[in-house]
Each structure stands twice: as structure tokens, then as C-alpha cells.
Design a protein around this motif. Structure first.
Motif, PDB file in Angstrom:
ATOM      1  N   PHE A 281      39.398  30.537  39.562  1.00 24.96           N
ATOM      2  CA  PHE A 281      39.290  30.293  38.118  1.00 24.96           C
ATOM      3  C   PHE A 281      40.649  30.424  37.422  1.00 24.96           C
ATOM      4  O   PHE A 281      40.963  29.666  36.500  1.00 24.96           O
ATOM      5  CB  PHE A 281      38.271  31.261  37.511  1.00 24.96           C
ATOM      6  N   VAL A 282      41.468  31.371  37.858  1.00 23.89           N
ATOM      7  CA  VAL A 282      42.780  31.548  37.240  1.00 23.89           C
ATOM      8  C   VAL A 282      43.663  30.324  37.484  1.00 23.89           C
ATOM      9  O   VAL A 282      44.466  29.943  36.615  1.00 23.89           O
ATOM     10  CB  VAL A 282      43.461  32.836  37.760  1.00 23.89           C
ATOM     11  N   LEU A 283      43.508  29.693  38.641  1.00 23.10           N
ATOM     12  CA  LEU A 283      44.268  28.470  38.926  1.00 23.10           C
ATOM     13  C   LEU A 283      43.742  27.304  38.096  1.00 23.10           C
ATOM     14  O   LEU A 283      44.515  26.484  37.590  1.00 23.10           O
ATOM     15  CB  LEU A 283      44.192  28.143  40.415  1.00 23.10           C
ATOM     16  N   LEU A 284      42.440  27.235  37.983  1.00 24.23           N
ATOM     17  CA  LEU A 284      41.832  26.170  37.177  1.00 24.23           C
ATOM     18  C   LEU A 284      42.294  26.245  35.724  1.00 24.23           C
ATOM     19  O   LEU A 284      42.565  25.212  35.088  1.00 24.23           O
ATOM     20  CB  LEU A 284      40.309  26.287  37.247  1.00 24.23           C
ATOM     21  N   MET A 285      42.405  27.464  35.181  1.00 33.12           N
ATOM     22  CA  MET A 285      42.771  27.655  33.782  1.00 33.12           C
ATOM     23  C   MET A 285      44.273  27.639  33.543  1.00 33.12           C
ATOM     24  O   MET A 285      44.725  27.763  32.398  1.00 33.12           O
ATOM     25  CB  MET A 285      42.192  28.982  33.281  1.00 33.12           C
ATOM     26  N   LEU A 286      45.056  27.482  34.611  1.00 40.26           N
ATOM     27  CA  LEU A 286      46.509  27.559  34.479  1.00 40.26           C
ATOM     28  C   LEU A 286      47.089  26.532  33.492  1.00 40.26           C
ATOM     29  O   LEU A 286      48.013  26.879  32.726  1.00 40.26           O
ATOM     30  CB  LEU A 286      47.167  27.406  35.847  1.00 40.26           C
ATOM     31  N   PRO A 287      46.614  25.280  33.457  1.00 43.88           N
ATOM     32  CA  PRO A 287      47.170  24.352  32.458  1.00 43.88           C
ATOM     33  C   PRO A 287      47.027  24.858  31.023  1.00 43.88           C
ATOM     34  O   PRO A 287      47.952  24.715  30.220  1.00 43.88           O
ATOM     35  CB  PRO A 287      46.357  23.070  32.685  1.00 43.88           C
ATOM     36  N   ALA A 288      45.885  25.462  30.703  1.00 46.04           N
ATOM     37  CA  ALA A 288      45.696  26.016  29.363  1.00 46.04           C
ATOM     38  C   ALA A 288      46.618  27.209  29.134  1.00 46.04           C
ATOM     39  O   ALA A 288      47.169  27.385  28.040  1.00 46.04           O
ATOM     40  CB  ALA A 288      44.241  26.423  29.161  1.00 46.04           C
ATOM     41  N   SER A 289      46.813  28.031  30.157  1.00 50.83           N
ATOM     42  CA  SER A 289      47.697  29.189  30.029  1.00 50.83           C
ATOM     43  C   SER A 289      49.138  28.760  29.788  1.00 50.83           C
ATOM     44  O   SER A 289      49.859  29.358  28.975  1.00 50.83           O
ATOM     45  CB  SER A 289      47.614  30.064  31.283  1.00 50.83           C
ATOM     46  N   ALA A 314      44.792  22.198  20.704  1.00 54.76           N
ATOM     47  CA  ALA A 314      44.837  21.519  22.009  1.00 54.76           C
ATOM     48  C   ALA A 314      44.549  22.499  23.137  1.00 54.76           C
ATOM     49  O   ALA A 314      43.829  22.171  24.090  1.00 54.76           O
ATOM     50  CB  ALA A 314      46.200  20.857  22.205  1.00 54.76           C
ATOM     51  N   VAL A 315      45.095  23.725  23.049  1.00 60.30           N
ATOM     52  CA  VAL A 315      44.842  24.735  24.080  1.00 60.30           C
ATOM     53  C   VAL A 315      43.350  25.063  24.142  1.00 60.30           C
ATOM     54  O   VAL A 315      42.749  25.129  25.220  1.00 60.30           O
ATOM     55  CB  VAL A 315      45.650  26.019  23.806  1.00 60.30           C
TER      56      VAL A 315
END
Length: 334
Positions: A281-289, A314-315
Motif C-alpha cells: 500500500f505504501v508503494l501504491l500511494m507513493l505518487p500521492a506522497s 490534485a493530491v
């Protein structure tokens, strides 16, 4: 709220005079359009929580029943009316205390005064209050209908619906919670409730993964709200509205927002590390981070607060898309 360049010249009314503006709404469009501006219908970010809930109950095939779909639709309509009431009350309070006139006046040409119908003179205070109370009453009826449709009725969802309705109307009207130092906490709590309550009514529980997503969803409005507060610090200070931006120095506010940005990422990382969320999940959310980091740099390295604020939208929207994908992946895998 979304801003655009001010393209019309408007005389700013003086609330201290005791007179409400009575200019016809036709000057800036239809009456419906003016009320939509009062209710900030174009800012739909809180409503996106419905997609997170839907993705969490969509699989396996057949899990989404007609009753569940109806519940989600009714709850969505109720929250739209409730938040329209909240923003209308907020505009009334901001007009009466003068903060909206300060923040949307001629010294702030990048803020579109037409988004504030009371300041623009396209609605009167009594009209705004009637609209707010009608929306609030409609929201109460729809929440009651959602509870009646719920396949599961744990006590905490019934209590949560009542608290959500009452507290939302107190944001800047009545008890005026945002005028007593609770604004930042409130923004997260509201988003959290809008995700976890319908999920609880559908499933009868609140899983750890959904709790994490509800917190992250609440962070979205917070993380464009604090940039709005940074821009509106002069008006908030003038009326004693104690946002963190108004209470601290520029450096202190920048540090506060930086800590919030880091806390959002750590929420994801810790949830994955302890097994509350899938490891990926942390990798999936990386673009938002990473986009959140860019937002901070835009605001406090380049000094472009309003652009940073727009990046916050946008985030948030990207985060919702990624959380929806995460729910579908988790359901497909397990």
C-alpha cells in the motif's frame, strides 16, 4: 475552495452598516447558479469518499446489493446537502464578521468574489440562512433514510450520524467550532466520518485498512485547508479565528504544515509495517506522497501558496483513485 482570476469589478458591501445587499441574482447568472456557489457545489472533494466505500464493498461479485447501492446513494445526497448547509452558514458568519470581505476584497484579486454571494451582493443574509436550514433539514431526513436502509446497525453508526449532523452545522455557526481552535482537527474528522459511517452501515464493522483510508481521506481536505488558512491569515486574525496560521509565525506555520505532510506519509508506512494495511500500500500511494512533497515546496520554498493550495486538490483526488485501486487489489488478492 477552488479559486479563479477575478474578472468582474464588484463593489464590496459593508456588513457594519446593517444593510444586506439586495442586488438581483441575474447579474451573475441564474438563481440556481448563485445558490450552487453559496453551497460550493464545485468543490466535490468530500463527496469522493463514496468511491472509497464502494470499492471496499464491491468485491466479491454480487456483494453489492440493490439495498447497499441505495444506501450509498442516499448517504451521498445527504452529505451533499449537509455540506452545502455548512458552507452557507460559513459564508454568513464570514460576511457578518468581515473576514470574507477582507479575504475577497480588492486587495486579493486572485480570489473570485463571485464565489461569495453575500460579499458579491447576489444574495442576502436571510436568503442564505433559509437555504442553509432547508439543506440541513433535507440532510437529516436523508440520513434517517440511510439508517433505515442499512443492513447492519451498530450503535456507533447511529450515534455517528447524529454527531455528524450536529457538529457539521456548528463548524462556523452556532457554537462556531472553527473559531475556538478546532478547525484543523475538524477537517480530518469530517472526512473520516464520511468514509467510515456508510462502510459501517453496510458491513457492520470498521476494518483496520478502512480506518487508515478514512484518516487519509480526512487528511486531503486538511492539506488544502491549511494552505487556505495561510493565504487568509490577515482576515482570520482580524476576527480572532484561531487557525494555526493565525496563531503562529510564518516559520511556525511552515513547520506545522511540514509535520502534517510527514504524518500523512507515516500513517501509510506504519500501517503497512504493522500489517494493518497490505505491505504494498505504501508503494501504491507513493505518487500521492511525492505530489504532497511538491505541494509543500511550492508553498514554502517558492512562496506560491495559492498554487500549492490547488496542488492539494490534485493530491487528494489522486489519493482517492489510488485507495480505490488498493481496495480492489486487496479484495482480488484475498
Amino acid at each position: 475552495m477552488t479559486d479563479s482570476t477575478l474578472t468582474t469589478s464588484t463593489t464590496t458591501p459593508d456588513p457594519a452598516s446593517g444593510a444586506d445587499p439586495a442586488r438581483p441574482a441575474a447579474r451573475t447568472g441564474s438563481r440556481i447558479r448563485v445558490y450552487a456557489r453559496l453551497g460550493k457545489l464545485d468543490v466535490y472533494d468530500y463527496y469522493l469518499g463514496t468511491f472509497i466505500v464502494l470499492s471496499a464493498v464491491l468485491l466479491p461479485a454480487g456483494a453489492l446489493t440493490a439495498r447497499t447501492a441505495a444506501l450509498l446513494g442516499v448517504f451521498l445526497a445527504g452529505q451533499i446537502l449537509l455540506l452545502m448547509a455548512m458552507t452557507a452558514f460559513d459564508d454568513v458568519t464570514g460576511y457578518r464578521d468581515g473576514s470574507d470581505i477582507t479575504n475577497y476584497g480588492p486587495d486579493h484579486p486572485l480570489r473570485n468574489v463571485q464565489r461569495k454571494p453575500l460579499v458579491a451582493g447576489t444574495l442576502t443574509v436571510p436568503q442564505a440562512l433559509r437555504f442553509a436550514w432547508v439543506c440541513a433539514a433535507g440532510a437529516a431526513l436523508l440520513f434517517a433514510l440511510a439508517a433505515a436502509l442499512a443492513p447492519h446497525r451498530p450503535a456507533w453508526t447511529a450515534a455517528g450520524l447524529l454527531v455528524l449532523w450536529v457538529v457539521t452545522l456548528q463548524y462556523s455557526y452556532g457554537a462556531k467550532l472553527s473559531y475556538h481552535g478546532f478547525q484543523e482537527v475538524y477537517l480530518v474528522a469530517l472526512g473520516f466520518a464520511l468514509v467510515i459511517l456508510p462502510y459501517g452501515m453496510i458491513t457492520g464493522q470498521a476494518t483496520g485498512f478502512l480506518l487508515v483510508q478514512a484518516v487519509l481521506f480526512g487528511f486531503g481536505p486538511l492539506m488544502f485547508g491549511v494552505y487556505s488558512n495561510t493565504n487568509d491569515v490577515e482576515g482570520d486574525r482580524s476576527v480572532g479565528r484561531p487557525t494555526v496560521a493565525a496563531l503562529t509565525s510564518e516559520r511556525g506555520n511552515a513547520l506545522f504544515i511540514g509535520v502534517l505532510s510527514l504524518a500523512e506519509f507515516l500513517t501509510i508506512a506504519v500501517a503497512c509495517a504493522v500489517g494493518v494495511a497490505p505491505w504494498w500500500f505504501v508503494l501504491l500511494m507513493l505518487p500521492a506522497s511525492l505530489l504532497r512533497m511538491r505541494q509543500y515546496l511550492l508553498g514554502f520554498r517558492r512562496g506560491d501558496i495559492m498554487r500549492a493550495r490547488r496542488t492539494g486538490f490534485a493530491v487528494h483526488r489522486l489519493g482517492v483513485v489510488l485507495m480505490v485501486a488498493g481496495n480492489l487489489l486487496a479484495a482480488a488478492a484475498g
